[in-house]
Design a protein around this motif. Structure first.
Motif, PDB file in Angstrom:
ATOM      1  N   THR B  31       0.844  -1.194   0.000  1.00 18.08           N
ATOM      2  CA  THR B  31       0.000   0.000   0.000  1.00 18.08           C
ATOM      3  C   THR B  31       0.877   1.241   0.000  1.00 18.08           C
ATOM      4  O   THR B  31       1.824   1.336   0.779  1.00 18.08           O
ATOM      5  CB  THR B  31      -0.908   0.017   1.245  1.00 18.08           C
ATOM      6  OG1 THR B  31      -1.712  -1.151   1.229  1.00 18.08           O
ATOM      7  CG2 THR B  31      -1.802   1.251   1.236  1.00 18.08           C
ATOM      8  N   THR B  33       0.879   5.615  -0.021  1.00 14.84           N
ATOM      9  CA  THR B  33       0.023   6.766   0.266  1.00 14.84           C
ATOM     10  C   THR B  33       0.628   8.002  -0.388  1.00 14.84           C
ATOM     11  O   THR B  33       1.815   8.266  -0.242  1.00 14.84           O
ATOM     12  CB  THR B  33      -0.115   6.995   1.781  1.00 14.84           C
ATOM     13  OG1 THR B  33      -0.646   5.796   2.361  1.00 14.84           O
ATOM     14  CG2 THR B  33      -1.066   8.144   2.067  1.00 14.84           C
ATOM     15  N   GLN B  35       0.519  12.101  -0.730  1.00 16.14           N
ATOM     16  CA  GLN B  35       0.030  13.306  -0.076  1.00 16.14           C
ATOM     17  C   GLN B  35       0.129  14.465  -1.032  1.00 16.14           C
ATOM     18  O   GLN B  35       0.912  14.432  -1.976  1.00 16.14           O
ATOM     19  CB  GLN B  35       0.882  13.580   1.159  1.00 16.14           C
ATOM     20  CG  GLN B  35       0.546  12.606   2.260  1.00 16.14           C
ATOM     21  CD  GLN B  35       1.387  12.808   3.476  1.00 16.14           C
ATOM     22  OE1 GLN B  35       2.425  13.471   3.417  1.00 16.14           O
ATOM     23  NE2 GLN B  35       0.958  12.210   4.564  1.00 16.14           N
ATOM     24  N   LEU B  52      -1.993  -1.154  -3.779  1.00 13.60           N
ATOM     25  CA  LEU B  52      -3.016  -0.143  -3.528  1.00 13.60           C
ATOM     26  C   LEU B  52      -2.350   1.204  -3.335  1.00 13.60           C
ATOM     27  O   LEU B  52      -1.406   1.327  -2.553  1.00 13.60           O
ATOM     28  CB  LEU B  52      -3.809  -0.528  -2.259  1.00 13.60           C
ATOM     29  CG  LEU B  52      -4.719   0.540  -1.655  1.00 13.60           C
ATOM     30  CD1 LEU B  52      -5.894   0.826  -2.585  1.00 13.60           C
ATOM     31  CD2 LEU B  52      -5.205   0.134  -0.271  1.00 13.60           C
ATOM     32  N   ARG B  54      -3.143   4.922  -2.087  1.00 10.31           N
ATOM     33  CA  ARG B  54      -4.105   5.817  -1.449  1.00 10.31           C
ATOM     34  C   ARG B  54      -3.691   7.249  -1.714  1.00 10.31           C
ATOM     35  O   ARG B  54      -2.558   7.621  -1.496  1.00 10.31           O
ATOM     36  CB  ARG B  54      -4.129   5.570   0.057  1.00 10.31           C
ATOM     37  CG  ARG B  54      -4.757   4.230   0.453  1.00 10.31           C
ATOM     38  CD  ARG B  54      -4.227   3.767   1.811  1.00 10.31           C
ATOM     39  NE  ARG B  54      -4.122   4.841   2.785  1.00 10.31           N
ATOM     40  CZ  ARG B  54      -5.076   5.105   3.682  1.00 10.31           C
ATOM     41  NH1 ARG B  54      -6.154   4.385   3.744  1.00 10.31           N
ATOM     42  NH2 ARG B  54      -4.912   6.089   4.529  1.00 10.31           N
ATOM     43  N   LEU B  56      -4.374  11.099  -0.738  1.00 11.60           N
ATOM     44  CA  LEU B  56      -5.057  11.905   0.274  1.00 11.60           C
ATOM     45  C   LEU B  56      -5.616  13.188  -0.337  1.00 11.60           C
ATOM     46  O   LEU B  56      -5.208  13.626  -1.413  1.00 11.60           O
ATOM     47  CB  LEU B  56      -4.087  12.243   1.415  1.00 11.60           C
ATOM     48  CG  LEU B  56      -3.513  11.011   2.127  1.00 11.60           C
ATOM     49  CD1 LEU B  56      -2.654  11.451   3.313  1.00 11.60           C
ATOM     50  CD2 LEU B  56      -4.620  10.064   2.586  1.00 11.60           C
ATOM     51  N   MET B  74      -6.976   4.781  -5.040  1.00  9.35           N
ATOM     52  CA  MET B  74      -8.121   5.115  -4.205  1.00  9.35           C
ATOM     53  C   MET B  74      -7.981   6.497  -3.616  1.00  9.35           C
ATOM     54  O   MET B  74      -6.978   6.813  -2.985  1.00  9.35           O
ATOM     55  CB  MET B  74      -8.238   4.073  -3.074  1.00  9.35           C
ATOM     56  CG  MET B  74      -9.474   4.257  -2.217  1.00  9.35           C
ATOM     57  SD  MET B  74      -9.450   3.121  -0.820  1.00  9.35           S
ATOM     58  CE  MET B  74      -9.984   1.635  -1.577  1.00  9.35           C
ATOM     59  N   ILE B  76      -8.811   9.302  -0.935  1.00 11.58           N
ATOM     60  CA  ILE B  76      -9.294   9.392   0.447  1.00 11.58           C
ATOM     61  C   ILE B  76      -9.720  10.837   0.658  1.00 11.58           C
ATOM     62  O   ILE B  76      -8.897  11.746   0.555  1.00 11.58           O
ATOM     63  CB  ILE B  76      -8.178   9.035   1.446  1.00 11.58           C
ATOM     64  CG1 ILE B  76      -7.545   7.675   1.097  1.00 11.58           C
ATOM     65  CG2 ILE B  76      -8.715   9.065   2.888  1.00 11.58           C
ATOM     66  CD1 ILE B  76      -8.417   6.471   1.268  1.00 11.58           C
TER      67      ILE B  76
END
Lengths: 255, 418, 236
Positions: B31, B33, B35, B52, B54, B56, B74, B76
């Motif tokens: 995963t 992330t 930003q 995955l 993510r 933000l 995805m 968020i």
């Protein structure tokens, strides 16, 4: 002239025919609105009343009234008042009472149930047609001396504008089916106040799209402000010309 | 009903299939992330199939993201991907990619390339869910896509002219798509398909698009269920397709001088049932269509309910309710090769002496005035003239102008409970 | 007061008035007589501006009446047949004419009272008998105290008593210097009123003379005998 209008109104507003006419309009339009859940459908029903009954009652009532008052009009002509003023006053009195009848009979139900632009157009059309046919009544009463002939002429005029004219238009359409007729149609519609009223009302009722589906020019023209102006202008011409001719004829008429 | 069940079953299988595919990350999945300030593109480069990513909340201006790995992207908290009116925002070239939870705005506009917010190229099993696509040229562009699942997206644009706006969902040479519960407005065509087959379009609302709410050509074996098409410039146009099934859709208020609820042009072996046609200039316009069944639909308050051209044959129109339409049927010739049977017509004035709820005399739904207008459009000027009424009455008494065999032999006395 | 000079009027091919010239003065009561269709009513209507002469001119108080309407304030007119709008009351009709004439004071209500109309003021015209309508019509002619009175068959629809009342009124007005023009075929009714006779036949003026002169010429005392004698002479 104001005095003439005042007294003619006093007389006509107590007239049984006018009272019955107002009541008829009122009851029919109220029941239409109450029976139809959709007010615009009721307006569609009122369309036929506006286009057939209103002109018929207007022209017949005015013609009969003018003939019945002929002796009184003679008496008034012998008074120190201009003939043009006299007849114009009577005409305005007639119009006033017819408009009052349509305003009460049609206007109140319309205002209660469908106070939008459609309802307003309906009222305006009913008013305009009342005036136009009062004007035609004035003309037929002035140009024929005989009462039976005058009423016959009035009926004929009504029948012509309500039925014969449209039949003729249909015939013309078939005869010239191969030619572009849209502009000619606009001109033809202007020659019949009832057609003009109907088209204006139908455009308000959103039938415009259907008209456009077949003849875009029609909708573009009558749907625009220019077309509205044109239509109102033609209506005014229909109100003014017959009464103007009638008053001119009356000026030199031997009573 | 049989049809309905098969479709639902199909739909279920596909959905479950996708869920299995998408929601069970492989053992090696990682995963990431992202930003605000970081680059999504850079992260994608590091990722492998099954990862995955993510993203933000924030605004990302990436000048075109290409997803060439089977990953899940995805959002968020609704991150915004901005194409700055220059770029295609996301291009998907790998299978089984999922895009979820983004707000994608301002894709580029070009008269050469059809730039989109999201483009699927030669990929299968792609999922696009819960996104907001605003002010894009094209919304979702499926090019040689297969088994894509496009659901719960809001796709809107503020296009003004046909030329300067693209389609909400555009499918080209794709198959087995599922398009579910999307809200599409303000595009050229809400949904546009060309050579798209075996596809399910369900519970979408396509409205206020400049041209068509739904537009497809050469797209066979597609099913349209429970969609609402309203207030589109010209309604819905479907052409050159076979075996199309349209059930329980609503075609509303497509009201304009060249609008129709639905245009069926060269459609064959199709089936329209349970649809509602309300306030359209023309509810159904049929041209060159054959062997199509139109049953149990409601036609109300339309200008024309059905304009069926003489080029149509072997169609069956049965058990429908016709009410409040200005004209029920219009046609352009005297040839009638279609069947009208057991419909309810509110203009029917017949009687039912044997009380079997079927009128004892046939109903002729074609008004003579509609025929006149068909031949001579300007005759529309006489719409609702008393003369026209007289003409209709005369024709009812002595039919002479309307085609002899255009009639409903078993008109219903009461509307069907639809 | 009224001078008509060479007045001609034609209705289609029918010549209704043929070169009529008459001169009527104050304090005269003139009987306009002649057989049916002789042009009496048309002549009166010319004076009132209701019929417009083809040629010739008419002056009232030395003013040409063509294209004028103001002169009519000096004229009171009572038509042969009276009909009024059905739903107006007597009072409203009188008020209306008052309004049109713009004269609200100095009214001569004598005849109104004599006919007993105030008791009927609130009655609608359509409920009234022909005689009562005639009375209203007569009142409208006298009420404004005009210098000239034009009465078309005034006693035709009236009962003898009302007829008498009207005659007395005419006499009284004559003594006040008014000019009265009366058409009538029942001559005995007017015997004692008339000072002049105008006799029209087929649109032509056959005779215009004072009663005194006629009596002297014909040697007859009764007016209708005088007339009968003239008519016979005309036929010869």
């Amino acid at each position: 002239m104001k005095k003439i209008i005042k007294y003619i109104l006093i007389d006509i507003l107590k007239n049984r025919i006018i009272i019955a006419y107002t009541a008829l309009l009122f009851i029919v339009s109220l029941s239409l609105f109450m029976l139809e859940d959709n007010p615009s459908k009721a307006v569609l029903g009122l369309l036929n009343i506006t286009l057939i009954i209103v002109p018929l009652i207007s022209i017949i009532f005015c013609t009969i009234y003018l003939y019945n008052s002929s002796e009184f009009i003679e008496l008034l002509v012998a008074q120190p008042i201009k003939r043009t003023k006299l007849l114009f006053g009577i005409y305005l009195g007639l119009i006033g009472s017819l408009l009052l009848a349509t305003t009460v009979g049609l206007g109140i139900p319309v205002l209660l149930y469908d106070p939008g632009p459609t309802g307003m157009t309906l009222l305006m059309t009913a008013g305009a047609l009342s005036i136009v046919f009062a004007s035609l009544a004035l003309l037929s009463a002035v140009i024929t001396r005989d009462k039976a002939k005058g009423i016959g002429l009035a009926l004929l005029l009504w029948f012509y504008f309500s039925f014969i004219y449209d039949g003729l238009v249909l015939l013309i359409l078939f005869q010239f089916a191969d030619y572009p007729m849209e502009t000619a149609m606009i001109a033809l519609s202007a020659l019949n106040p009832i057609d003009l009223g109907r088209i204006l009302l139908l455009l308000q009722l959103d039938i415009s799209a259907m008209m456009g589906f077949t003849g875009a020019l029609f909708r573009d023209f009558f749907g625009s402000n220019l077309g509205l102006l044109f239509a109102s202008l033609v209506m005014v011409v229909w109100m003014v010309i017959p009464s103007f001719i009638a008053i001119r004829k009356f000026k030199n008429k031997d009573l | 009903m049989e049809n309905n069940c098969t479709i639902m079953f199909k739909f279920l299988i596909i959905t479950i299939g996708y869920m299995l595919l998408l929601n069970c990350p492989s053992a090696y999945a990682r995963t990431f992330t992202v930003q605000p300030g970081q680059s999504i593109k850079a992260i994608i480069e590091q990722a492998h199939d099954g990862d995955l990513i993510r993203v933000l909340a924030g605004t990302y201006k990436e000048k075109g993201i290409v997803i060439d790995k089977s990953i899940v992207l995805m959002g968020i908290g609704n991150p915004v991907l901005d194409g700055e009116k220059k770029y295609e925002v996301i291009s998907i070239t790998a299978h089984n990619v999922v895009i979820e939870g983004f707000t994608i705005i301002n894709s580029g506009y070009s008269s050469m390339n059809e730039l989109a917010a999201i483009r699927i190229i030669n990929a299968s099993g792609v999922g696009i869910r819960n996104n907001k696509l605003l002010n894009n040229f094209f919304g979702i562009y499926c090019q040689h896509a297969s088994k894509a699942y496009i659901a719960n997206n809001t796709i809107s644009s503020n296009g003004i002219s046909e030329l300067e706006s693209g389609n909400g969902i555009h499918g080209w040479k794709s198959d087995s798509l599922v398009i579910y519960n999307n809200n599409i407005s303000g595009h050229r065509d809400g949904i546009y398909f060309e050579f798209v087959t075996h596809t399910l379009i369900m519970k979408n609302n396509s409205h206020k698009n400049i041209r068509y709410g739904l537009h497809f050509m050469f797209s066979n074996d597609d099913t349209y269920l429970d969609n609402i098409f309203n207030n589109n410039g010209s309604g819905v146009a479907v052409m050159h397709s076979r075996r199309v099934i349209m059930l329980n859709n609503e075609f509303r208020e497509n009201w304009g001088s060249a609008s129709f609820g639905i245009l069926l042009k060269d459609i064959s072996d199709s089936h329209a049932e349970g649809n509602l046609y309300y306030k359209n200039t023309v509810a159904i316009y049929m041209e060159g269509s054959s062997r199509t069944l139109i049953r149990r639909n409601r036609f109300s308050n339309n200008g024309y309910a059905i304009r069926i051209q003489a080029s149509c044959d072997d169609n069956t129109i049965e058990k429908n309710n016709f009410s409040g339409n200005s004209f029920d049927i219009a046609t352009n010739g005297s040839l009638v090769l279609n069947t009208f049977n057991g419909n309810f017509w509110d203009k029917y004035e017949g009687y039912d002496l044997n009380r079997n709820k079927i009128g004892d005399v046939p109903y002729r739904p074609l008004s003579v005035y509609a025929m006149i207008v068909e031949r001579n459009a300007t005759a529309m000027m006489l719409f609702r003239s008393p003369v026209v009424g007289l003409l209709e009455k005369a024709e009812k008494v002595m039919p002479g102008l309307t085609p002899e065999n255009l009639k409903d032999e078993y008109p219903l006395m009461k509307p069907l409970p639809l | 007061m009224i001078i008509a000079t060479n007045v001609n009027k034609q209705f289609g091919k029918l010549r209704v008035l043929n070169d009529i010239s008459v001169n009527c003065n104050k304090s005269q009561t003139i009987a306009l007589i002649g057989p049916n269709g002789s042009g009496k009513t048309t002549f009166i209507k010319c004076l009132l501006g209701m019929v417009i002469p083809d040629s010739g001119f008419i002056t009232v108080n030395e003013k040409n009446i063509a294209r004028d309407c103001q002169y009519r304030e000096h004229i009171g007119y009572m038509p042969q047949i009276s009909r009024f709008p059905d739903n107006m009351t007597i009072e409203q009709v009188i008020d209306m004419v008052k309004d049109i004439r713009g004269k609200k004071s100095g009214l001569d209500m004598e005849l109104v009272e004599a006919f007993g109309l105030p008791a009927l003021y609130k009655k609608k015209m359509r409920t009234l008998s022909g005689g009562t309508r005639q009375k209203v019509s007569a009142c409208l002619a006298f009420i404004f105290d005009p210098a000239i009175l034009i009465l078309d068959e005034p006693t035709a629809g009236l009962d003898p008593i009302s007829s008498e009342v009207l005659k007395e009124k005419i006499m009284k007005e004559k003594s006040r210097g008014k000019l009265t023009l009366v058409t009538s075929h029942v001559l005995s009714d007017l015997d004692d009123l008339v000072t002049e006779i105008i006799y029209l036949q087929d649109g032509s003026l056959k005779l215009h003379s004072s009663v005194a002169n006629l009596r002297k010429d014909t040697g007859e005392e009764k007016l209708n005998k005088v007339i009968a004698k003239i008519m016979r002479e005309q036929v010869k």
